[in-house]
Write a protein that holds these residues in place. Structure first.
Motif, PDB file in Angstrom:
ATOM      1  N   LYS A 151     -10.026 -22.643  25.733  1.00 18.79           N
ATOM      2  CA  LYS A 151      -9.959 -21.240  26.136  1.00 18.79           C
ATOM      3  C   LYS A 151     -10.107 -20.339  24.907  1.00 18.79           C
ATOM      4  O   LYS A 151      -9.831 -20.750  23.785  1.00 18.79           O
ATOM      5  N   GLN A 152     -10.551 -19.131  25.164  1.00 15.80           N
ATOM      6  CA  GLN A 152     -10.667 -18.165  24.075  1.00 15.80           C
ATOM      7  C   GLN A 152      -9.298 -17.573  23.777  1.00 15.80           C
ATOM      8  O   GLN A 152      -8.534 -17.245  24.674  1.00 15.80           O
ATOM      9  N   ARG A 153      -9.018 -17.446  22.513  1.00 12.95           N
ATOM     10  CA  ARG A 153      -7.739 -16.910  22.058  1.00 12.95           C
ATOM     11  C   ARG A 153      -7.974 -15.631  21.266  1.00 12.95           C
ATOM     12  O   ARG A 153      -9.082 -15.385  20.803  1.00 12.95           O
ATOM     13  N   LEU A 154      -6.889 -14.854  21.101  1.00  8.53           N
ATOM     14  CA  LEU A 154      -6.925 -13.657  20.262  1.00  8.53           C
ATOM     15  C   LEU A 154      -5.973 -13.836  19.092  1.00  8.53           C
ATOM     16  O   LEU A 154      -4.825 -14.246  19.272  1.00  8.53           O
ATOM     17  N   GLU A 193     -20.439 -11.240  13.234  1.00 12.05           N
ATOM     18  CA  GLU A 193     -21.176 -11.095  14.490  1.00 12.05           C
ATOM     19  C   GLU A 193     -20.458 -10.251  15.540  1.00 12.05           C
ATOM     20  O   GLU A 193     -21.010  -9.983  16.594  1.00 12.05           O
ATOM     21  N   GLY A 194     -19.226  -9.857  15.279  1.00  7.37           N
ATOM     22  CA  GLY A 194     -18.445  -9.129  16.273  1.00  7.37           C
ATOM     23  C   GLY A 194     -18.798  -7.660  16.351  1.00  7.37           C
ATOM     24  O   GLY A 194     -19.362  -7.087  15.419  1.00  7.37           O
ATOM     25  N   GLN A 195     -18.438  -7.038  17.469  1.00 13.09           N
ATOM     26  CA  GLN A 195     -18.758  -5.630  17.678  1.00 13.09           C
ATOM     27  C   GLN A 195     -18.057  -4.726  16.670  1.00 13.09           C
ATOM     28  O   GLN A 195     -18.500  -3.606  16.437  1.00 13.09           O
ATOM     29  N   ALA A 196     -16.975  -5.195  16.036  1.00 14.17           N
ATOM     30  CA  ALA A 196     -16.265  -4.375  15.050  1.00 14.17           C
ATOM     31  C   ALA A 196     -16.594  -4.778  13.611  1.00 14.17           C
ATOM     32  O   ALA A 196     -16.111  -4.141  12.675  1.00 14.17           O
ATOM     33  N   SER A 197     -17.430  -5.800  13.434  1.00 13.53           N
ATOM     34  CA  SER A 197     -17.812  -6.195  12.071  1.00 13.53           C
ATOM     35  C   SER A 197     -18.482  -5.021  11.375  1.00 13.53           C
ATOM     36  O   SER A 197     -19.278  -4.303  11.967  1.00 13.53           O
ATOM     37  N   GLY A 198     -18.113  -4.814  10.138  1.00 13.67           N
ATOM     38  CA  GLY A 198     -18.656  -3.695   9.376  1.00 13.67           C
ATOM     39  C   GLY A 198     -17.815  -2.438   9.454  1.00 13.67           C
ATOM     40  O   GLY A 198     -18.050  -1.490   8.698  1.00 13.67           O
ATOM     41  N   GLU A 199     -16.832  -2.391  10.347  1.00 15.95           N
ATOM     42  CA  GLU A 199     -15.977  -1.209  10.461  1.00 15.95           C
ATOM     43  C   GLU A 199     -14.904  -1.159   9.383  1.00 15.95           C
ATOM     44  O   GLU A 199     -14.343  -0.109   9.117  1.00 15.95           O
ATOM     45  N   THR A 219     -11.467 -12.805  18.169  1.00 13.30           N
ATOM     46  CA  THR A 219     -11.498 -13.863  19.167  1.00 13.30           C
ATOM     47  C   THR A 219     -11.647 -15.188  18.433  1.00 13.30           C
ATOM     48  O   THR A 219     -12.300 -15.282  17.389  1.00 13.30           O
ATOM     49  N   VAL A 220     -11.004 -16.204  19.004  1.00 15.26           N
ATOM     50  CA  VAL A 220     -11.034 -17.548  18.448  1.00 15.26           C
ATOM     51  C   VAL A 220     -11.519 -18.456  19.566  1.00 15.26           C
ATOM     52  O   VAL A 220     -10.880 -18.560  20.608  1.00 15.26           O
ATOM     53  N   ASP A 221     -12.642 -19.094  19.360  1.00 15.56           N
ATOM     54  CA  ASP A 221     -13.139 -20.073  20.322  1.00 15.56           C
ATOM     55  C   ASP A 221     -12.609 -21.434  19.904  1.00 15.56           C
ATOM     56  O   ASP A 221     -12.925 -21.921  18.822  1.00 15.56           O
ATOM     57  N   GLY A 222     -11.772 -22.014  20.733  1.00 16.03           N
ATOM     58  CA  GLY A 222     -11.214 -23.320  20.414  1.00 16.03           C
ATOM     59  C   GLY A 222      -9.717 -23.252  20.224  1.00 16.03           C
ATOM     60  O   GLY A 222      -9.039 -22.412  20.810  1.00 16.03           O
ATOM     61  N   GLY A 267     -14.934 -17.981  10.738  1.00 14.75           N
ATOM     62  CA  GLY A 267     -14.934 -18.687  12.008  1.00 14.75           C
ATOM     63  C   GLY A 267     -14.410 -17.896  13.184  1.00 14.75           C
ATOM     64  O   GLY A 267     -14.247 -18.446  14.265  1.00 14.75           O
ATOM     65  N   CYS A 268     -14.147 -16.600  12.980  1.00 14.05           N
ATOM     66  CA  CYS A 268     -13.595 -15.779  14.057  1.00 14.05           C
ATOM     67  C   CYS A 268     -14.427 -14.516  14.220  1.00 14.05           C
ATOM     68  O   CYS A 268     -15.028 -14.027  13.273  1.00 14.05           O
ATOM     69  N   ARG A 269     -14.463 -14.011  15.422  1.00 16.13           N
ATOM     70  CA  ARG A 269     -15.268 -12.824  15.734  1.00 16.13           C
ATOM     71  C   ARG A 269     -14.378 -11.592  15.791  1.00 16.13           C
ATOM     72  O   ARG A 269     -13.437 -11.522  16.571  1.00 16.13           O
ATOM     73  N   LEU A 270     -14.680 -10.594  14.936  1.00 18.52           N
ATOM     74  CA  LEU A 270     -13.927  -9.341  14.891  1.00 18.52           C
ATOM     75  C   LEU A 270     -14.398  -8.445  16.040  1.00 18.52           C
ATOM     76  O   LEU A 270     -15.498  -7.913  16.015  1.00 18.52           O
TER      77      LEU A 270
END
Length: 169
Positions: A3-6, A125-131, A146-149, A158-161
Motif C-alpha cells: 500500500k502507499q504510505r505517507l 518527480e512529485g507535484q511539489a518538487s522544486g517548491e 508518498t512512499v510506495d512499499g 526514493g520518495c515522491r514530494l
C-alpha cells in the motif's frame, strides 16, 4: 503490491531565542499560532498520522501539541531523544522501525536535519518538487511524501514530494 504510505517531515515552529539550555527553548507566540495553522492545513488535506516521532526538545513537543490541536489529532507521539541531535541517517533508521500496519508517519524535528532529509528523499518527480529552496526549510514547514512499499523503502531519492506547506497564523 504494498500500500502507499505517507511520510510527513515537520520542522518545529518558531521558538523563543533563549532558555536555560537549547533543549528547553519553548515556542514563541508566533510559533504557537503558526503550528496551529499547520495543523489546520493537515486537517484540510485529510492527513492523520498513525505514528508520530517527536524530538524530546521542548519546542518540538510543543509544536506537536499545537499542530495536533489544530488538526484534531488525538494520537500520543513517541518522544525520541535521538531526534534532537541525529542526522538524516538516524531519522531514516527510526522510520524504518515503524510498524508495517502504519499508513502515515509524522516526524517532528530540527534543522539542519529536517531540511537535509527532505532534499535527500525527494525523487524529483512529485507535484511539489522544486517548491523547497535548497538548504531552506523554515519553521512550521511540512513536506509530505508518498512512499510506495514498506517503511524500509524510505531511501534517498526514493520518495515522491506531493505537498509542501509552511504554517503561518
Amino acid at each position: 503490491m504494498e500500500k502507499q504510505r505517507l511520510l510527513v517531515v515537520v520542522r518545529h515552529a518558531k521558538a523563543e531565542q533563549f532558555a536555560a539550555s537549547d533543549v528547553e527553548r519553548v515556542l514563541s507566540d508566533r510559533g504557537r499560532e503558526d503550528g496551529r495553522a499547520l495543523g489546520e492545513w493537515f486537517a484540510a488535506q485529510g492527513i492523520t498520522p498513525d505514528v508520530a516521532y517527536v524530538s524530546y526538545a521542548a519546542r518540538t513537543r510543543e509544536t506537536w501539541d499545537v499542530v495536533a490541536d489544530g488538526a484534531g489529532w488525538g494520537l500520543a507521539p513517541q518522544i525520541d531523544g535521538n531526534l534532537y541531535g541525529t542526522d538524516e541517517t538516524g531519522v531514516l533508521e527510526l522510520v524504518h522501525s515503524t510498524p508495517d500496519d502504519a499508513s502515515t508517519v509524522v516526524v517532528v524535528g530540527h534543522n539542519p536535519t529536517m531540511a537535509m532529509l527532505v532534499q535527500l528523499l525527494d525523487d524529483g518527480e512529485g507535484q511539489a518538487s522544486g517548491e523547497i529552496e535548497l538548504g531552506s526549510f523554515p519553521t512550521s514547514a511540512a513536506a509530505v511524501f508518498t512512499v510506495d512499499g514498506t517503511w524500509d523503502d524510505v531511501v534517498p531519492v526514493g520518495c515522491r514530494l506531493v505537498a509542501f506547506h509552511v504554517g503561518r497564523g
